[in-house]
Structure formats: C-alpha cells, structure tokens
Design a protein around this motif. Sequence first.
Motif, PDB file in Angstrom:
ATOM      1  N   MET A 264     -22.786   4.815 -18.405  1.00 32.39           N
ATOM      2  CA  MET A 264     -21.665   4.057 -18.937  1.00 32.39           C
ATOM      3  C   MET A 264     -20.444   4.971 -19.013  1.00 32.39           C
ATOM      4  SD  MET A 264     -21.616   2.036 -22.487  1.00 32.39           S
ATOM      5  CE  MET A 264     -20.413   2.511 -23.665  1.00 32.39           C
ATOM      6  N   SER A 265     -19.313   4.522 -18.477  1.00 33.58           N
ATOM      7  CA  SER A 265     -18.100   5.335 -18.543  1.00 33.58           C
ATOM      8  C   SER A 265     -17.080   4.672 -19.468  1.00 33.58           C
ATOM      9  CB  SER A 265     -17.500   5.534 -17.153  1.00 33.58           C
ATOM     10  OG  SER A 265     -17.053   4.305 -16.646  1.00 33.58           O
ATOM     11  N   ASN A 266     -16.251   5.474 -20.061  1.00 37.19           N
ATOM     12  CA  ASN A 266     -15.208   4.994 -20.955  1.00 37.19           C
ATOM     13  C   ASN A 266     -13.857   5.338 -20.350  1.00 37.19           C
ATOM     14  OD1 ASN A 266     -17.027   4.169 -23.037  1.00 37.19           O
ATOM     15  ND2 ASN A 266     -17.306   6.313 -23.551  1.00 37.19           N
ATOM     16  N   THR A 267     -12.903   4.444 -20.535  1.00 38.15           N
ATOM     17  CA  THR A 267     -11.560   4.653 -20.012  1.00 38.15           C
ATOM     18  C   THR A 267     -10.593   4.768 -21.175  1.00 38.15           C
ATOM     19  OG1 THR A 267     -12.093   3.391 -18.038  1.00 38.15           O
ATOM     20  CG2 THR A 267      -9.784   3.687 -18.524  1.00 38.15           C
ATOM     21  N   LEU A 268      -9.652   5.668 -21.042  1.00 41.18           N
ATOM     22  CA  LEU A 268      -8.643   5.917 -22.069  1.00 41.18           C
ATOM     23  C   LEU A 268      -7.292   5.983 -21.392  1.00 41.18           C
ATOM     24  CD1 LEU A 268      -7.859   7.130 -24.982  1.00 41.18           C
ATOM     25  CD2 LEU A 268      -8.130   9.324 -23.860  1.00 41.18           C
ATOM     26  N   LEU A 269      -6.276   5.360 -21.975  1.00 44.75           N
ATOM     27  CA  LEU A 269      -4.906   5.518 -21.497  1.00 44.75           C
ATOM     28  C   LEU A 269      -4.255   6.591 -22.354  1.00 44.75           C
ATOM     29  CD1 LEU A 269      -3.711   1.873 -20.828  1.00 44.75           C
ATOM     30  CD2 LEU A 269      -4.001   3.680 -19.162  1.00 44.75           C
ATOM     31  N   LYS A 270      -3.824   7.664 -21.733  1.00 45.16           N
ATOM     32  CA  LYS A 270      -3.168   8.762 -22.437  1.00 45.16           C
ATOM     33  C   LYS A 270      -1.663   8.537 -22.335  1.00 45.16           C
ATOM     34  CE  LYS A 270      -2.795  13.757 -22.502  1.00 45.16           C
ATOM     35  NZ  LYS A 270      -3.428  14.258 -23.688  1.00 45.16           N
ATOM     36  N   LEU A 271      -0.979   8.457 -23.494  1.00 47.75           N
ATOM     37  CA  LEU A 271       0.443   8.145 -23.540  1.00 47.75           C
ATOM     38  C   LEU A 271       1.249   9.354 -23.978  1.00 47.75           C
ATOM     39  CD1 LEU A 271       0.114   4.823 -25.565  1.00 47.75           C
ATOM     40  CD2 LEU A 271       0.017   5.090 -23.107  1.00 47.75           C
ATOM     41  N   LYS A 272       2.444   9.489 -23.411  1.00 52.50           N
ATOM     42  CA  LYS A 272       3.414  10.493 -23.860  1.00 52.50           C
ATOM     43  C   LYS A 272       4.718   9.759 -24.100  1.00 52.50           C
ATOM     44  CE  LYS A 272       1.570  14.618 -21.848  1.00 52.50           C
ATOM     45  NZ  LYS A 272       1.862  15.877 -21.224  1.00 52.50           N
ATOM     46  N   ILE A 273       5.301   9.969 -25.292  1.00 50.93           N
ATOM     47  CA  ILE A 273       6.524   9.269 -25.661  1.00 50.93           C
ATOM     48  C   ILE A 273       7.590  10.285 -26.036  1.00 50.93           C
ATOM     49  CG2 ILE A 273       7.554   7.627 -27.276  1.00 50.93           C
ATOM     50  CD1 ILE A 273       4.721   6.470 -27.653  1.00 50.93           C
ATOM     51  N   ASP A 274       8.789  10.134 -25.463  1.00 44.58           N
ATOM     52  CA  ASP A 274       9.942  10.959 -25.822  1.00 44.58           C
ATOM     53  C   ASP A 274      10.651  10.268 -26.977  1.00 44.58           C
ATOM     54  OD1 ASP A 274      12.269  12.402 -26.090  1.00 44.58           O
ATOM     55  OD2 ASP A 274      12.858  12.250 -23.983  1.00 44.58           O
ATOM     56  N   LEU A 275      10.380  10.692 -28.186  1.00 41.17           N
ATOM     57  CA  LEU A 275      10.938  10.045 -29.371  1.00 41.17           C
ATOM     58  C   LEU A 275      12.449  10.210 -29.482  1.00 41.17           C
ATOM     59  CD1 LEU A 275       8.127  10.900 -31.918  1.00 41.17           C
ATOM     60  CD2 LEU A 275       8.576   8.707 -30.812  1.00 41.17           C
ATOM     61  N   MET A 276      13.016  11.151 -28.753  1.00 41.40           N
ATOM     62  CA  MET A 276      14.479  11.308 -28.774  1.00 41.40           C
ATOM     63  C   MET A 276      15.174  10.166 -28.034  1.00 41.40           C
ATOM     64  SD  MET A 276      15.210  13.765 -30.708  1.00 41.40           S
ATOM     65  CE  MET A 276      16.938  13.944 -30.314  1.00 41.40           C
ATOM     66  N   LYS A 277      14.419   9.386 -27.250  1.00 40.35           N
ATOM     67  CA  LYS A 277      14.998   8.239 -26.547  1.00 40.35           C
ATOM     68  C   LYS A 277      15.048   6.995 -27.428  1.00 40.35           C
ATOM     69  CE  LYS A 277      15.013   9.447 -21.953  1.00 40.35           C
ATOM     70  NZ  LYS A 277      15.071   8.827 -20.673  1.00 40.35           N
ATOM     71  N   VAL A 278      14.417   7.047 -28.610  1.00 37.97           N
ATOM     72  CA  VAL A 278      14.471   5.923 -29.535  1.00 37.97           C
ATOM     73  C   VAL A 278      15.897   5.823 -30.061  1.00 37.97           C
ATOM     74  CG1 VAL A 278      13.640   5.032 -31.745  1.00 37.97           C
ATOM     75  CG2 VAL A 278      12.052   6.167 -30.175  1.00 37.97           C
ATOM     76  N   THR A 279      16.459   4.621 -30.010  1.00 39.68           N
ATOM     77  CA  THR A 279      17.829   4.413 -30.469  1.00 39.68           C
ATOM     78  C   THR A 279      17.967   4.877 -31.914  1.00 39.68           C
ATOM     79  OG1 THR A 279      17.952   2.482 -29.035  1.00 39.68           O
ATOM     80  CG2 THR A 279      19.643   2.683 -30.732  1.00 39.68           C
ATOM     81  N   GLY A 280      18.957   5.710 -32.166  1.00 41.66           N
ATOM     82  CA  GLY A 280      19.212   6.196 -33.518  1.00 41.66           C
ATOM     83  C   GLY A 280      18.410   7.431 -33.901  1.00 41.66           C
TER      84      GLY A 280
END
Length: 128
Positions: free
Chosen positions: A1-17
């Motif tokens: 059985m294999s498991n899948t994961l989505l690894k996310l990277k977010i640039d929080l400086m792009k959030v408005t304000g």
Amino acid sequence: MSNTLLKLKIDLMKVTGASKITAKNGKEYLAIDLSENSVFVGQKGGVYLDLDMRENRDGEDQYGNSHMLTISPTKEQREAKEKTPIVGNAKTLTFGDRGQLAPQKPATKHHSQVQVPDSDDDDGSIPF
C-alpha cells in the motif's frame, strides 16, 4: 500500500498586507494586515487564508512541482476577472509500504521558476 502526500510551499510575503518586521530584540516577525481581503478572522478566533491549488498547465517544472497555489479570489475579484497572486507551489510525494519516499519519475519539462525579489523598500521596523 502506498501513500501520497502533496508537499506545499507558500511565500507568505505575497499575501496582501504582509510585512516582515524586526522587533527591538532583533527577532524577525511576519505581520499581516487583517483588514485586507485575503486573510480573515473566523467566528471562533482562528485566522484563515483561503488558497486555490491548480495543476500547472505545462506539467511538472524542473523541481518536480506539479501544482501552483493562488490566493482565492473574493466574489468581487471573480466578477471582475481579476487575477490573484501566485503564492506557492506543490509537488506530489509518494510513500511506499514502509513509509519511505518512493522514487519519483524525473521531470521531463524544464521551465524557469519565477524569482521573487526581496522587498528592501522599508526599514523593517514595527510600524506601531
């Protein structure tokens, strides 16, 4: 059985304000203006940022990223067909039976990744 994961990277400086600030003790903090549309406070006090994740049109990039993250548009932004900022990317990781990362196929398309310039237009001090 294999498991899948989505690894996310977010640039929080792009959030408005969003601003990076340095306190008098030298520690750096992220401050986000809550009056901006992209961040909101829920009824129980949680602070939320709604994101949309879409597959890249050209498939995986040279780093294996297969998806991009954008700030979810408000109703007004959707009606005006206004684009919201791309704040990050994601890649799919697959794990085998023993929880070890399974080999990934190499990315076949090579695209340059957008570089986000550092914001050096402020003095980094806390505005209050």
